[in-house]
Design an enzyme around this catalytic site. Structure first.
Site, PDB file in Angstrom:
ATOM      1  N   HIS A 188       0.818  -1.210   0.000  1.00  0.00           N
ATOM      2  CA  HIS A 188       0.000   0.000   0.000  1.00  0.00           C
ATOM      3  C   HIS A 188       0.856   1.266   0.000  1.00  0.00           C
ATOM      4  CE1 HIS A 188      -4.225  -1.536   0.985  1.00  0.00           C
ATOM      5  NE2 HIS A 188      -3.501  -2.569   0.586  1.00  0.00           N
ATOM      6  N   SER A 225       0.291  -1.168  -6.204  1.00  0.00           N
ATOM      7  CA  SER A 225       0.421  -2.416  -6.965  1.00  0.00           C
ATOM      8  C   SER A 225       1.075  -2.174  -8.319  1.00  0.00           C
ATOM      9  CB  SER A 225      -0.953  -3.047  -7.187  1.00  0.00           C
ATOM     10  OG  SER A 225      -1.570  -3.368  -5.963  1.00  0.00           O
ATOM     11  N   LYS A 261     -13.858  -9.292  -8.320  1.00  0.00           N
ATOM     12  CA  LYS A 261     -12.919 -10.102  -9.106  1.00  0.00           C
ATOM     13  C   LYS A 261     -12.248 -11.154  -8.223  1.00  0.00           C
ATOM     14  CE  LYS A 261      -9.902  -9.261 -13.026  1.00  0.00           C
ATOM     15  NZ  LYS A 261      -9.305  -8.218 -13.880  1.00  0.00           N
ATOM     16  N   ASP A 262     -11.863 -10.760  -7.016  1.00  0.00           N
ATOM     17  CA  ASP A 262     -11.253 -11.707  -6.075  1.00  0.00           C
ATOM     18  C   ASP A 262     -12.235 -12.791  -5.650  1.00  0.00           C
ATOM     19  OD1 ASP A 262      -8.766 -10.599  -6.115  1.00  0.00           O
ATOM     20  OD2 ASP A 262      -8.944  -9.525  -4.216  1.00  0.00           O
ATOM     21  N   GLU A 291       7.686 -33.501   0.060  1.00  0.00           N
ATOM     22  CA  GLU A 291       6.439 -33.099  -0.592  1.00  0.00           C
ATOM     23  C   GLU A 291       6.744 -32.443  -1.934  1.00  0.00           C
ATOM     24  OE1 GLU A 291       3.805 -34.458   0.406  1.00  0.00           O
ATOM     25  OE2 GLU A 291       2.710 -33.127   1.746  1.00  0.00           O
TER      26      GLU A 291
END
Length: 403
Positions: free
Chosen positions: A212, A216, A240-241, A284
């Site tokens: 922030h 972005s 959108k998220d 893994e």
């Protein structure tokens, strides 16, 4: 802008601790570039996975017994006797894999669009710290079921520290809490596995604060020049998220209910036996690229240095890539080498799951050499000499209108 309300109690608290104002700015009015695509969803998806892992982990800890004589049976009891215990454990187990999937895609997006370049260097480095903490947490969590792969994976990985000159053996003894992987090892791994996710949350908060502060990045890799280049986070990107989360959960539900052990190892359903070594010890899947790098170097110390160096190199990446253009969208040569690098990473992952024999070892050495070549030679030396980037658009708004 500070929050105002007619409720005097809420306003009194807000004037002294402006949580509502901070939340309003973060989740509502925070300006986002208007051209973000769905690859920007994976940051929030990783956050959702982290919260899910913490909640399910706390529930599982209430039923788990961190003792070598009871750990395996306590996990089986969770699966068979605890109400909905199978569901909680499978959510926790599979969400770990989906967490890494989200983070790997998030990092690849950052590499492709140059999100590590100025002024976002610290933002990127905090992300690498989160990645390291995730790996440590996942490794310790993999030990807790105390199956065959848990025990031998812990033995092999902790033994790597013995390669460190002078102090290596002391470090291994300290990690084990004795002279072999035993009850003290399991106890401290359980304690750290419980603690580290909360440290990850703290670093994630710093990551968001840094985001922030510098805003972005976007697919064009150019800065916002005014309100015409941005949209508020709510409602444009919350919707959108949420759409991305819906797709994520549908895919997750498929593995959760129809293939819950697809990303696990069958040997971990065999109780740990120090007298019986599995034919093929593998970690893994999300550790496999780094495991391949470790095995590619014939010298034990050299392999450890290469494995940790493969992650450490990400910390200095912002200064290795000397191009002033962020996005590979305007760097045609860098774009080609990005896809080669991604294919090389997938190859390393596949090789890490293969036996330590030819031709896999030779291929691992070639893929490892290319990994370091990409960061140490290609980005800082070769690309600046041969690449001619395309012209950048004057603004995000103009590019959006053209498209």
């Amino acid at each position: 802008m500070s929050f105002k309300t007619n409720n005097k109690v809420v306003q009194w608290v807000e004037d002294r601790l402006p949580l509502i104002s901070m939340g309003h700015h973060t989740l509502y009015e925070y300006p986002m570039p208007k051209n973000l695509n769905y690859l920007w969803n994976f940051g929030s998806l990783a956050g959702f996975a982290l919260v899910t892992m913490i909640v399910t982990g706390i529930i599982l800890a209430m039923q788990y017994t961190a003792h070598v004589d009871m750990a395996f049976n306590s996990v089986e009891r969770i699966m068979r006797d605890v109400n909905n215990g199978w569901l909680i454990r499978y959510i926790h187990m599979n969400m770990a894999s989906f967490f890494f999937i989200a983070v790997y895609i998030h990092m690849m997006r950052g590499l492709y669009y140059g999100s590590y370049k100025a002024p976002r260097e610290l933002l990127w480095q905090l992300g690498v710290v989160i990645f390291l903490l995730m790996m440590a947490t996942a490794f310790m969590g993999y030990v807790l079921p105390w199956g065959q792969m848990s025990f031998w994976g812990a033995t092999v990985i902790t033994n790597l520290f013995s390669a460190i000159p002078v102090v290596g053996e002391s470090i291994v003894t300290w990690l084990w809490g004795g002279f072999s992987v035993d009850n003290p090892t399991l106890n401290r791994f359980f304690a750290l596995h419980y603690l580290l996710p909360f440290i990850i949350v703290a670093v994630v908060v710093l990551h968001i604060v840094a985001l922030h502060t510098v805003t972005s990045n976007n697919p064009l890799g150019i800065d916002m020049k005014g309100p015409q280049d941005s949209l508020t986070f709510q409602p444009y990107y919350t919707i959108k998220d949420l759409f991305g989360l819906g797709v994520f959960l549908m895919l997750f539900a498929f593995f959760l209910f129809w293939a819950p052990n697809f990303m696990g190892h069958p040997d971990n359903y065999i109780p740990a036996n120090p007298l019986s070594t599995p034919a093929h010890i593998v970690p893994e899947w999300y550790f496999l690229p780094f495991y391949a790098i470790l095995r590619a170097v014939p010298d034990k110390l050299g392999g450890v240095i290469a494995m940790f160096g493969a992650i450490a190199i990400l910390f200095v990446l912002p200064w290795l890539d000397r191009s002033k253009i962020r996005s590979c969208k305007f760097r045609p040569v860098a774009r080609i080498f990005f896809w080669i690098f991604l294919a090389n990473g997938l190859l390393l992952g596949w090789l890490g799951g293969q036996p330590a024999e030819e031709p896999y070892v030779a291929l691992s050495r070639i893929a490892t050499a290319y990994y370091f070549f990409h960061f140490l030679i290609l980005l800082p030396i070769i690309l600046p000499m041969i690449e001619r980037p395309r012209e950048l658009p004057s603004s995000i708004h103009e590019a959006v209108l053209k498209s």
